[in-house]
Design a protein around this motif. Structure first.
Motif, PDB file in Angstrom:
ATOM      1  N   THR A 221       1.688   5.407  -0.015  1.00 54.21           N
ATOM      2  CA  THR A 221       0.818   6.738   0.295  1.00 54.21           C
ATOM      3  C   THR A 221       1.540   8.229  -0.320  1.00 54.21           C
ATOM      4  O   THR A 221       3.033   7.938   0.279  1.00 54.21           O
TER       5      THR A 221
ATOM      6  N   THR B  86       0.617  -1.084   0.180  1.00 54.30           N
ATOM      7  CA  THR B  86      -0.361   0.248  -0.067  1.00 54.30           C
ATOM      8  C   THR B  86       0.772   1.058   0.140  1.00 54.30           C
ATOM      9  O   THR B  86       1.750   0.975   0.694  1.00 54.30           O
TER      10      THR B  86
ATOM     11  N   SER C 253      -3.233   1.230  -3.674  1.00 59.62           N
ATOM     12  CA  SER C 253      -3.277  -0.222  -3.154  1.00 59.62           C
ATOM     13  C   SER C 253      -4.150  -1.304  -4.182  1.00 59.62           C
ATOM     14  O   SER C 253      -4.754  -0.344  -5.336  1.00 59.62           O
TER      15      SER C 253
ATOM     16  N   LYS D 246       4.778   0.870   2.095  1.00 60.24           N
ATOM     17  CA  LYS D 246       4.247  -0.191   3.414  1.00 60.24           C
ATOM     18  C   LYS D 246       3.315  -1.648   2.353  1.00 60.24           C
ATOM     19  O   LYS D 246       2.648  -1.641   2.172  1.00 60.24           O
TER      20      LYS D 246
ATOM     21  N   VAL E 202      -3.829   7.486  -1.451  1.00 57.66           N
ATOM     22  CA  VAL E 202      -3.726   6.079  -0.657  1.00 57.66           C
ATOM     23  C   VAL E 202      -3.526   4.852  -2.023  1.00 57.66           C
ATOM     24  O   VAL E 202      -4.972   5.069  -2.795  1.00 57.66           O
TER      25      VAL E 202
ATOM     26  N   LEU F  33       1.042  -1.844  -9.206  1.00 59.37           N
ATOM     27  CA  LEU F  33       0.880  -3.255  -7.890  1.00 59.37           C
ATOM     28  C   LEU F  33       0.408  -3.956  -8.546  1.00 59.37           C
ATOM     29  O   LEU F  33      -0.325  -4.102  -9.351  1.00 59.37           O
TER      30      LEU F  33
END
Length: 279
Positions: A43, A41, A51, A72, A49, A131
């Protein structure tokens, strides 16, 4: 672990003011199990944010110079400078996993992995993010160079790669600084190669490709990386196995060269391991 190696590592740890913990007695071959439920995830500097399993393009206007993205994961955390792709506070979270090498202890490995770009920056380009759990990729292109970072959210294995590419094929100097006291470079007596780790169960190595070491101390290495080369990072069994050096690759290089079949894990700290395929 043999008594002689334990003594060497404990002596190094004591010199840094570190107390040893109990060591696990066995570990399994590094595999996809190390990445169970892994995924990052992000930021962004403006508070957004990100993800999931998606691609993103962040406009340069939304990226203040030298601001940080917080990355993170379940197993890995770090901060990324959007202008230079320097990585700060690269951390193992200690999250539970059968292939955990931290003993469940949150551990900062590197305070920085920092390319020296001089007056060059990436500020003129948009930031591309991909991602795809447990994988992450950052790409950004400035006026005279490109940078790419690939990361995996896993407890061990080939988990990091930084690739610079310059328009004039100039080399890029990259400095790795370990978090101390606690993490240090040492020559592993079982492999004859330089590892980093602690007096307990953590073993890792810098994984250069088309790169040469300029400096080595107990807590720092400095590398010169050719355009299109890479500085990778490997943790756990893959860091102490009897594998060949990386090939001379300057385009679309992988974090680890694929090996068919198993290779021996030489350091008995991972007793019970018999090697495994690299992905």
């Amino acid at each position: 672990m043999s008594a002689s190696l334990r003594s060497r590592l404990l002596l190094a740890a004591v010199s840094l003011g570190v107390c040893a913990q109990s060591l696990p007695t066995t570990a399994h071959a590094a595999a996809s199990e190390a990445c169970t439920n892994g995924g990052f995830t992000l930021t962004l500097p403006d508070g957004r944010v990100l993800s999931g399993q998606s691609g993103y393009k962040i406009s340069r206007s939304a990226l203040q110079a030298n601001s940080l993205i917080h990355v993170k994961g379940r197993y890995i955390e770090f901060d990324l400078n959007v202008s230079t792709f320097a990585v700060y506070n690269y951390t193992l979270t200690g999250a539970a996993n059968p292939l955990d090498i931290t003993g469940g202890v949150r551990t900062v490995l590197f305070t920085r992995k920092e390319p020296a770009l001089g007056t060059q920056t990436l500020n003129s380009g948009d930031l591309e993010i991909q991602l795809s759990a447990p994988d992450l990729q950052f790409r950004r292109q400035g006026s005279t160079l490109k940078m790419k970072i690939q990361a995996k959210d896993c407890a061990q294995g080939g988990i990091f790669q930084m690739e610079p590419e310059t328009d004039n094929d100039a080399d890029v100097v990259v400095t790795h600084t370990l978090a101390s006291p606690g993490i240090f470079y040492f020559t592993n007596p079982y492999t004859g190669k330089v590892n980093f780790g602690n007096a307990n169960f953590i073993r890792g190595k810098d994984s250069p490709q088309m790169a040469a070491k300029l400096f080595q101390s107990e807590t720092e290495t400095v590398w010169t990386v050719k355009s299109g080369g890479r500085m990778g990072g490997v943790l756990g069994e893959d860091a102490v196995e009897d594998s060949p050096a990386a090939s001379a690759c300057v385009q679309d290089c992988q974090a680890q060269n694929q090996i068919r079949g198993s290779v021996p894990v030489l350091d008995p700290i991972y007793e019970g391991s018999d090697g495994g395929d690299d992905d």
